[in-house]
Write a protein that holds these residues in place. Sequence first.
Motif, PDB file in Angstrom:
ATOM      1  N   PRO A 104       0.821  -1.244   0.044  1.00 25.14           N
ATOM      2  CA  PRO A 104      -0.043   0.072   0.162  1.00 25.14           C
ATOM      3  C   PRO A 104       0.833   1.350  -0.048  1.00 25.14           C
ATOM      4  CG  PRO A 104      -0.313  -1.220   2.098  1.00 25.14           C
ATOM      5  CD  PRO A 104       0.651  -2.110   1.359  1.00 25.14           C
ATOM      6  N   VAL A 105       0.446   2.317  -0.821  1.00 25.65           N
ATOM      7  CA  VAL A 105       1.069   3.684  -0.774  1.00 25.65           C
ATOM      8  C   VAL A 105      -0.132   4.549  -0.186  1.00 25.65           C
ATOM      9  CG1 VAL A 105       1.697   5.583  -2.171  1.00 25.65           C
ATOM     10  CG2 VAL A 105       2.649   3.243  -2.759  1.00 25.65           C
ATOM     11  N   PHE A 106       0.189   5.061   1.030  1.00 24.14           N
ATOM     12  CA  PHE A 106      -0.929   5.673   1.649  1.00 24.14           C
ATOM     13  C   PHE A 106      -1.161   7.069   0.903  1.00 24.14           C
ATOM     14  CE2 PHE A 106       0.527   2.630   5.017  1.00 24.14           C
ATOM     15  CZ  PHE A 106      -0.488   1.750   5.146  1.00 24.14           C
ATOM     16  N   LEU A 107      -2.399   7.379   0.861  1.00 22.99           N
ATOM     17  CA  LEU A 107      -2.724   8.854   0.299  1.00 22.99           C
ATOM     18  C   LEU A 107      -3.500   9.369   1.484  1.00 22.99           C
ATOM     19  CD1 LEU A 107      -3.570   7.485  -3.052  1.00 22.99           C
ATOM     20  CD2 LEU A 107      -1.257   8.588  -2.379  1.00 22.99           C
ATOM     21  N   ASP A 108      -3.585  10.917   1.328  1.00 26.86           N
ATOM     22  CA  ASP A 108      -4.253  11.630   2.321  1.00 26.86           C
ATOM     23  C   ASP A 108      -5.714  11.766   1.673  1.00 26.86           C
ATOM     24  OD1 ASP A 108      -4.730  13.026   4.833  1.00 26.86           O
ATOM     25  OD2 ASP A 108      -3.504  14.552   4.300  1.00 26.86           O
ATOM     26  N   ILE A 109      -6.442  12.264   2.528  1.00 26.18           N
ATOM     27  CA  ILE A 109      -7.818  12.699   2.207  1.00 26.18           C
ATOM     28  C   ILE A 109      -8.417  14.299   2.196  1.00 26.18           C
ATOM     29  CG2 ILE A 109      -9.166  10.586   3.216  1.00 26.18           C
ATOM     30  CD1 ILE A 109      -9.701  12.452   5.562  1.00 26.18           C
ATOM     31  N   ASN A 110      -9.319  14.402   1.516  1.00 25.07           N
ATOM     32  CA  ASN A 110      -9.584  15.917   1.347  1.00 25.07           C
ATOM     33  C   ASN A 110     -10.161  16.355   2.525  1.00 25.07           C
ATOM     34  OD1 ASN A 110     -11.649  18.056   1.119  1.00 25.07           O
ATOM     35  ND2 ASN A 110     -11.111  18.034  -1.206  1.00 25.07           N
ATOM     36  N   VAL A 328       5.542   2.538   5.702  1.00 22.27           N
ATOM     37  CA  VAL A 328       5.517   4.179   5.561  1.00 22.27           C
ATOM     38  C   VAL A 328       7.287   4.331   5.598  1.00 22.27           C
ATOM     39  CG1 VAL A 328       5.282   6.004   7.163  1.00 22.27           C
ATOM     40  CG2 VAL A 328       3.744   4.427   7.204  1.00 22.27           C
ATOM     41  N   ASP A 329       7.516   5.363   4.532  1.00 17.30           N
ATOM     42  CA  ASP A 329       8.919   5.783   4.603  1.00 17.30           C
ATOM     43  C   ASP A 329       9.277   7.079   4.118  1.00 17.30           C
ATOM     44  OD1 ASP A 329       8.493   5.856   1.809  1.00 17.30           O
ATOM     45  OD2 ASP A 329       9.356   3.779   1.633  1.00 17.30           O
ATOM     46  N   GLU A 330      10.316   7.666   3.933  1.00 18.81           N
ATOM     47  CA  GLU A 330      10.547   9.031   3.406  1.00 18.81           C
ATOM     48  C   GLU A 330       9.754   9.334   2.194  1.00 18.81           C
ATOM     49  OE1 GLU A 330      13.761   6.776   1.817  1.00 18.81           O
ATOM     50  OE2 GLU A 330      12.954   6.818   3.869  1.00 18.81           O
ATOM     51  N   SER A 331       9.384   8.683   1.490  1.00 16.16           N
ATOM     52  CA  SER A 331       8.571   8.817   0.470  1.00 16.16           C
ATOM     53  C   SER A 331       6.993   9.180   0.510  1.00 16.16           C
ATOM     54  CB  SER A 331       8.688   7.927  -0.871  1.00 16.16           C
ATOM     55  OG  SER A 331       8.256   6.699  -0.529  1.00 16.16           O
ATOM     56  N   THR A 332       6.658   8.806   1.885  1.00 15.19           N
ATOM     57  CA  THR A 332       5.091   8.734   2.046  1.00 15.19           C
ATOM     58  C   THR A 332       4.687  10.406   2.150  1.00 15.19           C
ATOM     59  OG1 THR A 332       5.374   6.716   3.456  1.00 15.19           O
ATOM     60  CG2 THR A 332       3.372   8.332   3.686  1.00 15.19           C
ATOM     61  N   VAL A 333       3.637  10.618   1.668  1.00 12.80           N
ATOM     62  CA  VAL A 333       3.387  11.968   1.231  1.00 12.80           C
ATOM     63  C   VAL A 333       2.518  12.638   2.604  1.00 12.80           C
ATOM     64  CG1 VAL A 333       2.808  11.869  -0.863  1.00 12.80           C
ATOM     65  CG2 VAL A 333       0.906  11.215   0.395  1.00 12.80           C
ATOM     66  N   ASP A 334       2.379  13.759   2.882  1.00 11.93           N
ATOM     67  CA  ASP A 334       1.815  14.338   4.078  1.00 11.93           C
ATOM     68  C   ASP A 334       0.236  13.685   4.336  1.00 11.93           C
ATOM     69  OD1 ASP A 334       1.095  16.271   6.125  1.00 11.93           O
ATOM     70  OD2 ASP A 334      -0.115  17.394   4.654  1.00 11.93           O
ATOM     71  N   LEU A 335      -0.003  13.156   5.415  1.00 14.10           N
ATOM     72  CA  LEU A 335      -1.211  12.553   5.725  1.00 14.10           C
ATOM     73  C   LEU A 335      -2.046  13.318   6.848  1.00 14.10           C
ATOM     74  CD1 LEU A 335       0.254   8.986   5.465  1.00 14.10           C
ATOM     75  CD2 LEU A 335      -1.177   9.899   3.672  1.00 14.10           C
TER      76      LEU A 335
END
Length: 371
Positions: A104-110, A328-335
Amino acid sequence: MSDLTPVFPANPAASYQAHREEIDAALKAALGGTNYILGEQVSAFEREYAEWMGGGYAVGLANGTDAVELCLRACGVQPGDLVGIPTHTAVATATAVVRAGARPVFLDINPETYLLDLASLEKVLVSERKLAAVVPVHLYGQAVDMKTLMAWAEIHGFQVVEDCSQAHGALWDGCKVGTFGHAAAYSCYPTKNLGAIGDAGVAFTLSLEVAEHILSLRQYGWRERYISSEVGMNSRLDELQAAILRVKLRHLDADNARRRVIASQYDSAFSTLEIMRPSVHEGHVFHQYTIGTDRRDDLKAYLAERQVVAGILYPQPIHRQPAYLEYVDESTVDLSASEEACRTLLCLPMHPHLSDDEVARVIDGVVSFFA
Ligand SMILES: *Cc1c(COP(=O)(O)O)cnc(C)c1O
């Protein structure tokens, strides 16, 4: 006050009571059938579900987690592939990705809709990481912007598996969710908008090829009986649950309409309160009615004293849960919008069998807390 019956956040028993005669008759018919596994109830349910979707193929499965997994596999997701998912969702969405062998690549929500934030997805799409698939989750009953997402899927070449587990019948741009992506997964857990009386799930797709692949995967990877062409699993839908779901499906549109009426009553009662209400599109089916407040835990306790049970569905975003830290690593976007939602969101009682009286008690409780 304590002798009041509690107002529950969801109430599958009330749904059974409301349709008891029909369900009892359906169970009796299923018990009188000849095949107790993948018999006529499952076939009829699959046909009726596809008709209700307006065409395409429905495959009955054992639960919603399997539905997401099998949709991903049938869409060609391979071990080691990256799959984008919102971190604010049922953990099952992430479970299914990992079970499919992917990461999984975690993404944020609106923060306004609590749905997958396309800007967050864009950050991954412009990076080096190549997504094999994205799972938009139509969370709480509201549709993700599927037109934009499918346009991006075309450009960037990723598969889209819609997680419709909380959104049976929700619309985007007038079309049912589940009809946009390459495949769609539904949970029919008892509290869902279309709920069985046990575990159940459905996969839906417009592609015959994907449907046939899911059919094979749900039963040991058999294309031909007793011959596995790949390693599948056992994720068959039960005949009794299928019989129940056929009854519930007939009432689904009316149930969703009742949810919308309750939501609009909450909306008008809360319009002047200092709370966050999600920005809502037409076509929302209100699996949940969420409000956001910094005083969430106090409000929950206050309502509980009045026998109004509100729910905190996601106390922790998935990327903070021990089992998923490794993704989760350094490439994980702001969540941060997801973290904020986990801190502030409260789900008020919402199901089609709430009485007017119960709705009034929920409203009184919330309004008096803020007074
Ligand atoms: C309920 C749910 C699932 C999992 O469904 P099960 O039937 O419990 O396996 C998956 N995704 C979402 C968004 C859900 O709400």
